[in-house]
Structure formats: structure tokens, C-alpha cells
Scaffold this motif. Structure first.
Motif, PDB file in Angstrom:
ATOM      1  N   LEU A  68       4.020  -0.132  -6.631  1.00 25.14           N
ATOM      2  CA  LEU A  68       4.670   0.386  -5.431  1.00 25.14           C
ATOM      3  C   LEU A  68       4.190  -0.195  -4.108  1.00 25.14           C
ATOM      4  CD1 LEU A  68       5.072   4.159  -6.332  1.00 25.14           C
ATOM      5  CD2 LEU A  68       6.731   2.307  -6.544  1.00 25.14           C
ATOM      6  N   GLN A 125       6.580  -1.617  -1.266  1.00 27.78           N
ATOM      7  CA  GLN A 125       7.983  -1.261  -1.525  1.00 27.78           C
ATOM      8  C   GLN A 125       8.600  -0.633  -0.270  1.00 27.78           C
ATOM      9  OE1 GLN A 125      11.031  -1.633  -2.786  1.00 27.78           O
ATOM     10  NE2 GLN A 125      10.177  -1.444  -4.840  1.00 27.78           N
ATOM     11  N   ASN A 126       9.869  -0.830  -0.077  1.00 22.30           N
ATOM     12  CA  ASN A 126      10.609  -0.282   1.058  1.00 22.30           C
ATOM     13  C   ASN A 126      10.604   1.250   1.006  1.00 22.30           C
ATOM     14  OD1 ASN A 126      13.360   0.814   2.062  1.00 22.30           O
ATOM     15  ND2 ASN A 126      13.125  -1.156   3.099  1.00 22.30           N
ATOM     16  N   TYR A 163      13.846   2.983  -0.086  1.00 19.02           N
ATOM     17  CA  TYR A 163      14.075   2.843  -1.525  1.00 19.02           C
ATOM     18  C   TYR A 163      13.252   3.877  -2.302  1.00 19.02           C
ATOM     19  CZ  TYR A 163      14.205   1.110  -6.243  1.00 19.02           C
ATOM     20  OH  TYR A 163      14.366   1.036  -7.604  1.00 19.02           O
TER      21      TYR A 163
END
Length: 119
Positions: free
Chosen positions: A62, A65-66, A69
């Protein structure tokens, strides 16, 4: 009677808009996630980790990660749109604020950041 039904429908629509606006107002706080991230690191802090329950599944790392999202994925697990039973149970235990905090925590990292906070 039509006036009452119209008023009830209008109030229902207003309530739905208020709920949506309240959810949109939730701001992630990465520091506040440190007490929740412990449930994530057992799987999501291990590069190239695979789990065998309920089937062989490549677990995403993770870090970096955005945030949107992550929020979207956790809400999908809560609703049952995503089916992994462990993630559904974990997501079900989270509030909207918890989700925003976790998303902010992971979004501030890079793929090389150690996802386990040092205590």
C-alpha cells in the motif's frame, strides 16, 4: 396528501445530500492512522506477499497508493462489492474517518517506505 408526500420526498433527498456532504468533509489525518495501521501491516507491508485464503491472492503493497483509491476500495469492501472476506471484515470495522486516515497514511508514503511505524 400530495403535499405531505412531496415534503417527505424533499426531506429524504435533503437528508441524502447532507449525508453525502458530511462524507465529503472527512479529511484524512495520516498521524491519526498509526493506531489503526497495525491491522494492515501484517499483509500490506510485505512486498510481493501472497495469501492463500480464500484463494491464492497477491496482496498489494500500500505504500504510495492513491488515497482516493484506498478509500474507494475500503468502501467497496464495506458494501460487499469487493468479496475478500478478511478485508470485508476489517473494512466493516472502520469508520469513514478511519478510512480517510488510513488512505492519507499510505498516500504520503512511497513504494519504498516501510509501512510499519517505528515505535
Amino acid at each position: 396528501m400530495k403535499k405531505i408526500l412531496t415534503m417527505v420526498a424533499a426531506l429524504g433527498a435533503f437528508g441524502a445530500l447532507a449525508d453525502t456532504a458530511a462524507a465529503a468533509d472527512v479529511q484524512g489525518n495520516a498521524a491519526a492512522a498509526e493506531n489503526k495501521v497495525a491491522m494492515c501491516i501484517g499483509c500490506h507491508a510485505i512486498p510481493d506477499y501472497k495469501t492463500s485464503f480464500p484463494e491464492v491472492y497477491r496482496v498489494p503493497y500500500l505504500g504510495g497508493q492513491n488515497a482516493k483509491y484506498i478509500e474507494s476500495a475500503l468502501h467497496a469492501y464495506q458494501k460487499g462489492d469487493r468479496k475478500h472476506p478478511t478485508m470485508r471484515a476489517i473494512a466493516g470495522s472502520l469508520t469513514d474517518q478511519d478510512i480517510a486516515n488510513l488512505a492519507a497514511y499510505y498516500a504520503q508514503q512511497t513504494a519504498a517506505t516501510q509501512n510499519n511505524p517505528q515505535k
